[in-house]
Design an enzyme around this catalytic site. Structure first.
Site, PDB file in Angstrom:
ATOM      1  N   THR A  43      43.650  45.628  86.855  1.00  0.00           N
ATOM      2  CA  THR A  43      43.684  44.996  85.538  1.00  0.00           C
ATOM      3  C   THR A  43      43.337  43.512  85.648  1.00  0.00           C
ATOM      4  O   THR A  43      42.983  43.023  86.726  1.00  0.00           O
ATOM      5  CB  THR A  43      45.020  45.298  84.821  1.00  0.00           C
ATOM      6  OG1 THR A  43      44.904  44.881  83.460  1.00  0.00           O
ATOM      7  CG2 THR A  43      46.199  44.605  85.477  1.00  0.00           C
ATOM      8  N   LYS A  47      39.352  42.786  87.368  1.00  0.00           N
ATOM      9  CA  LYS A  47      38.409  43.862  87.026  1.00  0.00           C
ATOM     10  C   LYS A  47      36.980  43.590  87.506  1.00  0.00           C
ATOM     11  O   LYS A  47      36.250  44.523  87.808  1.00  0.00           O
ATOM     12  CB  LYS A  47      38.403  44.090  85.501  1.00  0.00           C
ATOM     13  CG  LYS A  47      39.618  44.835  84.991  1.00  0.00           C
ATOM     14  CD  LYS A  47      39.495  45.064  83.492  1.00  0.00           C
ATOM     15  CE  LYS A  47      40.580  45.995  83.007  1.00  0.00           C
ATOM     16  NZ  LYS A  47      40.438  46.322  81.587  1.00  0.00           N
ATOM     17  N   ASP A  83      37.973  52.436  80.242  1.00  0.00           N
ATOM     18  CA  ASP A  83      38.406  51.893  78.946  1.00  0.00           C
ATOM     19  C   ASP A  83      37.549  52.419  77.779  1.00  0.00           C
ATOM     20  O   ASP A  83      38.082  52.859  76.764  1.00  0.00           O
ATOM     21  CB  ASP A  83      38.349  50.359  78.953  1.00  0.00           C
ATOM     22  CG  ASP A  83      39.412  49.759  79.847  1.00  0.00           C
ATOM     23  OD1 ASP A  83      40.488  50.367  79.979  1.00  0.00           O
ATOM     24  OD2 ASP A  83      39.167  48.679  80.413  1.00  0.00           O
ATOM     25  N   ALA A 108      32.982  40.538  70.788  1.00  0.00           N
ATOM     26  CA  ALA A 108      31.866  40.680  71.729  1.00  0.00           C
ATOM     27  C   ALA A 108      32.320  40.355  73.150  1.00  0.00           C
ATOM     28  O   ALA A 108      31.533  39.939  73.988  1.00  0.00           O
ATOM     29  CB  ALA A 108      30.723  39.760  71.308  1.00  0.00           C
ATOM     30  N   GLY A 109      33.606  40.547  73.422  1.00  0.00           N
ATOM     31  CA  GLY A 109      34.155  40.280  74.746  1.00  0.00           C
ATOM     32  C   GLY A 109      34.108  41.524  75.626  1.00  0.00           C
ATOM     33  O   GLY A 109      33.363  42.474  75.350  1.00  0.00           O
ATOM     34  N   GLY A 110      34.932  41.504  76.680  1.00  0.00           N
ATOM     35  CA  GLY A 110      34.940  42.606  77.640  1.00  0.00           C
ATOM     36  C   GLY A 110      35.291  43.948  77.015  1.00  0.00           C
ATOM     37  O   GLY A 110      34.644  44.968  77.300  1.00  0.00           O
ATOM     38  N   ARG A 132      33.091  36.089  66.065  1.00  0.00           N
ATOM     39  CA  ARG A 132      33.302  34.696  65.652  1.00  0.00           C
ATOM     40  C   ARG A 132      32.174  33.817  66.192  1.00  0.00           C
ATOM     41  O   ARG A 132      31.568  33.057  65.450  1.00  0.00           O
ATOM     42  CB  ARG A 132      34.662  34.208  66.188  1.00  0.00           C
ATOM     43  CG  ARG A 132      34.940  32.765  65.932  1.00  0.00           C
ATOM     44  CD  ARG A 132      36.311  32.371  66.436  1.00  0.00           C
ATOM     45  NE  ARG A 132      36.461  32.559  67.888  1.00  0.00           N
ATOM     46  CZ  ARG A 132      37.566  32.322  68.561  1.00  0.00           C
ATOM     47  NH1 ARG A 132      38.645  31.924  67.925  1.00  0.00           N
ATOM     48  NH2 ARG A 132      37.624  32.518  69.862  1.00  0.00           N
ATOM     49  N   THR A 133      31.872  33.944  67.481  1.00  0.00           N
ATOM     50  CA  THR A 133      30.766  33.205  68.072  1.00  0.00           C
ATOM     51  C   THR A 133      29.532  34.110  68.020  1.00  0.00           C
ATOM     52  O   THR A 133      29.404  35.041  68.812  1.00  0.00           O
ATOM     53  CB  THR A 133      31.094  32.813  69.538  1.00  0.00           C
ATOM     54  OG1 THR A 133      32.413  32.259  69.559  1.00  0.00           O
ATOM     55  CG2 THR A 133      30.103  31.825  70.099  1.00  0.00           C
ATOM     56  N   LYS A 136      27.330  35.102  71.070  1.00  0.00           N
ATOM     57  CA  LYS A 136      27.818  36.138  71.993  1.00  0.00           C
ATOM     58  C   LYS A 136      27.530  37.539  71.470  1.00  0.00           C
ATOM     59  O   LYS A 136      27.256  38.457  72.248  1.00  0.00           O
ATOM     60  CB  LYS A 136      29.318  35.947  72.253  1.00  0.00           C
ATOM     61  CG  LYS A 136      29.560  34.991  73.413  1.00  0.00           C
ATOM     62  CD  LYS A 136      31.002  34.638  73.599  1.00  0.00           C
ATOM     63  CE  LYS A 136      31.868  35.719  74.159  1.00  0.00           C
ATOM     64  NZ  LYS A 136      33.298  35.273  74.216  1.00  0.00           N
ATOM     65  N   TYR A 197      47.889  47.726  70.160  1.00  0.00           N
ATOM     66  CA  TYR A 197      48.957  48.718  69.941  1.00  0.00           C
ATOM     67  C   TYR A 197      50.335  48.061  69.794  1.00  0.00           C
ATOM     68  O   TYR A 197      51.308  48.723  69.471  1.00  0.00           O
ATOM     69  CB  TYR A 197      48.964  49.787  71.053  1.00  0.00           C
ATOM     70  CG  TYR A 197      49.117  49.216  72.451  1.00  0.00           C
ATOM     71  CD1 TYR A 197      50.356  48.921  72.977  1.00  0.00           C
ATOM     72  CD2 TYR A 197      47.997  48.966  73.222  1.00  0.00           C
ATOM     73  CE1 TYR A 197      50.488  48.392  74.250  1.00  0.00           C
ATOM     74  CE2 TYR A 197      48.111  48.428  74.492  1.00  0.00           C
ATOM     75  CZ  TYR A 197      49.364  48.154  74.995  1.00  0.00           C
ATOM     76  OH  TYR A 197      49.473  47.609  76.247  1.00  0.00           O
TER      77      TYR A 197
HETATM   78  P1  ATR Z   1      38.723  41.150  75.869  1.00  0.00           P
HETATM   79  O1  ATR Z   1      38.453  41.504  77.291  1.00  0.00           O
HETATM   80  O2  ATR Z   1      40.105  41.519  75.413  1.00  0.00           O
HETATM   81  O3  ATR Z   1      37.655  41.649  74.948  1.00  0.00           O
HETATM   82  P2  ATR Z   1      37.557  38.524  75.752  1.00  0.00           P
HETATM   83  O4  ATR Z   1      36.449  38.979  76.660  1.00  0.00           O
HETATM   84  O5  ATR Z   1      38.164  37.184  75.979  1.00  0.00           O
HETATM   85  O6  ATR Z   1      38.758  39.544  75.778  1.00  0.00           O
HETATM   86  O7  ATR Z   1      37.024  38.609  74.214  1.00  0.00           O
HETATM   87  C1  ATR Z   1      37.825  38.271  73.146  1.00  0.00           C
HETATM   88  C2  ATR Z   1      37.084  38.564  71.847  1.00  0.00           C
HETATM   89  O8  ATR Z   1      37.978  38.278  70.756  1.00  0.00           O
HETATM   90  C3  ATR Z   1      35.856  37.709  71.603  1.00  0.00           C
HETATM   91  O9  ATR Z   1      34.927  38.430  70.856  1.00  0.00           O
HETATM   92  C4  ATR Z   1      36.430  36.537  70.791  1.00  0.00           C
HETATM   93  O10 ATR Z   1      35.492  35.868  69.988  1.00  0.00           O
HETATM   94  P3  ATR Z   1      34.629  34.617  70.575  1.00  0.00           P
HETATM   95  O11 ATR Z   1      33.496  35.228  71.334  1.00  0.00           O
HETATM   96  O12 ATR Z   1      34.199  33.889  69.364  1.00  0.00           O
HETATM   97  O13 ATR Z   1      35.575  33.829  71.425  1.00  0.00           O
HETATM   98  C5  ATR Z   1      37.399  37.285  69.905  1.00  0.00           C
HETATM   99  N1  ATR Z   1      38.446  36.412  69.403  1.00  0.00           N
HETATM  100  C6  ATR Z   1      39.506  35.920  70.089  1.00  0.00           C
HETATM  101  N2  ATR Z   1      40.279  35.159  69.278  1.00  0.00           N
HETATM  102  C7  ATR Z   1      39.693  35.166  68.056  1.00  0.00           C
HETATM  103  C8  ATR Z   1      40.000  34.578  66.781  1.00  0.00           C
HETATM  104  N3  ATR Z   1      41.086  33.824  66.625  1.00  0.00           N
HETATM  105  N4  ATR Z   1      39.172  34.831  65.744  1.00  0.00           N
HETATM  106  C9  ATR Z   1      38.069  35.587  65.890  1.00  0.00           C
HETATM  107  N5  ATR Z   1      37.725  36.187  67.058  1.00  0.00           N
HETATM  108  C10 ATR Z   1      38.503  35.960  68.126  1.00  0.00           C
END
Ligand code: ATR
Length: 256
Positions: A43, A47, A83, A108-110, A132-133, A136, A197
């Site tokens: 984890t 990873k 996952d 758009a994260g992991g 948000r971004t 990405k 969850y």
């Molecule tokens: P994970 O592995 O859980 O996906 P991550 O790779 O850090 O974690 O990605 C987090 C995601 O949640 C991203 O898409 C992030 O948006 P940004 O690319 O703009 O950072 C989004 N996220 C986290 N906090 C947020 C918030 N307060 N509002 C909108 N999007 C958010």
């Protein structure tokens, strides 16, 4: 849930937590070999970092550059990622057939990346990634298009089009009452899924339910990523109900 499941099918194994330090990572696999560890989960934050120590990766793990399940097989350490497939199986367990569906993925994260890759394997009709971004989201869209040219993948929402499934893969809603999307988007979607969850019902899901929508939280994803890992380790069908009960019993914030 794993130890209970091993016991249930008569598999001679236990599942234990190991907390390791970053500088111990190079010695981990040789130590596990000595101890007779047959497989493990990885984890955050290992990873990605575990990959350089593995001998083989599944195509999905290779594409994502991320591993959460490892097995020691025929003298080789093999890495998988469960996952995304776990997420898809949690939807299928709810009777959802993904083929031909239009899906919006928030984030758009992991997590988003692994979910998107698994969704593309299910022949969905379209995938829209909003984040948000924006940059990405665009990057992820470009990457996913390399994987599948047939499916309509983009990062701009077409206002008029109805949606089948809306998925929140961000952490928004975990610790606060924020909702990561506008109410119109919820209104346009049939099925709203949150990978969170805890709390079991985020404000997003509560709002969606109050609009009469079908909803699902991330407990199924947690269960089925484990089910997939169990099946990789044992090459047997997982006793899903036993695992589900054990998981729910262990999470004291969920009413069983
Ligand atoms: P994970 O592995 O859980 O996906 P991550 O790779 O850090 O974690 O990605 C987090 C995601 O949640 C991203 O898409 C992030 O948006 P940004 O690319 O703009 O950072 C989004 N996220 C986290 N906090 C947020 C918030 N307060 N509002 C909108 N999007 C958010």
């Amino acid at each position: 849930m794993h130890s209970v499941a091993f016991q249930n099918i008569g598999h001679n194994a236990v599942y234990l937590p190991f907390q390791i330090l970053p500088e111990q990572l190079p010695k981990l696999l040789p130590s596990f070999e000595i101890l007779g560890v047959k497989g493990f989960n990885v984890t955050v934050p290992y990873k990605e970092k575990i990959i350089e120590y593995l001998d083989w990766l599944s195509p999905q793990a290779k594409f994502l550059g991320s591993v959460n399940t490892v097995i020691f097989e025929n003298g080789l350490w093999k890495g998988y990622t469960t996952d995304g497939n776990g997420f898809v199986r949690s939807l299928e367990a709810e009777g959802e057939n993904l083929k031909g569906k239009s899906v919006v993925l928030v984030g758009a994260g992991g997590s988003a990346k692994s979910i998107a890759v698994a969704l593309l394997e299910k022949e969905i009709a379209s995938l829209t990634i909003i984040n948000r971004t924006e940059k990405k989201a665009n990057q992820l869209v470009r990457l996913l298009k390399q994987l599948n040219e047939k499916i309509d993948i983009h990062s701009t929402l077409i206002d008029t089009a109805p949606l089948d499934i809306l998925i929140n893969s961000t952490s928004v809603g975990m610790e606060d009452s924020c909702v990561p999307v506008k109410a119109e988007l919820i209104k346009k979607s049939d099925f709203i899924v949150d990978i969170i969850y805890n709390p079991p019902e985020t404000v997003l899901l509560k709002n969606a339910r109050s609009m009469g929508k079908k909803t699902l939280n991330g407990l199924g994803m947690l269960l089925y990523q484990g089910v997939e890992a169990f099946e990789i380790w044992t090459e047997k069908s997982a006793p899903i109900n036993v695992m589900k009960k054990s998981l729910i019993d262990s999470l004291d914030f969920i009413d069983s």
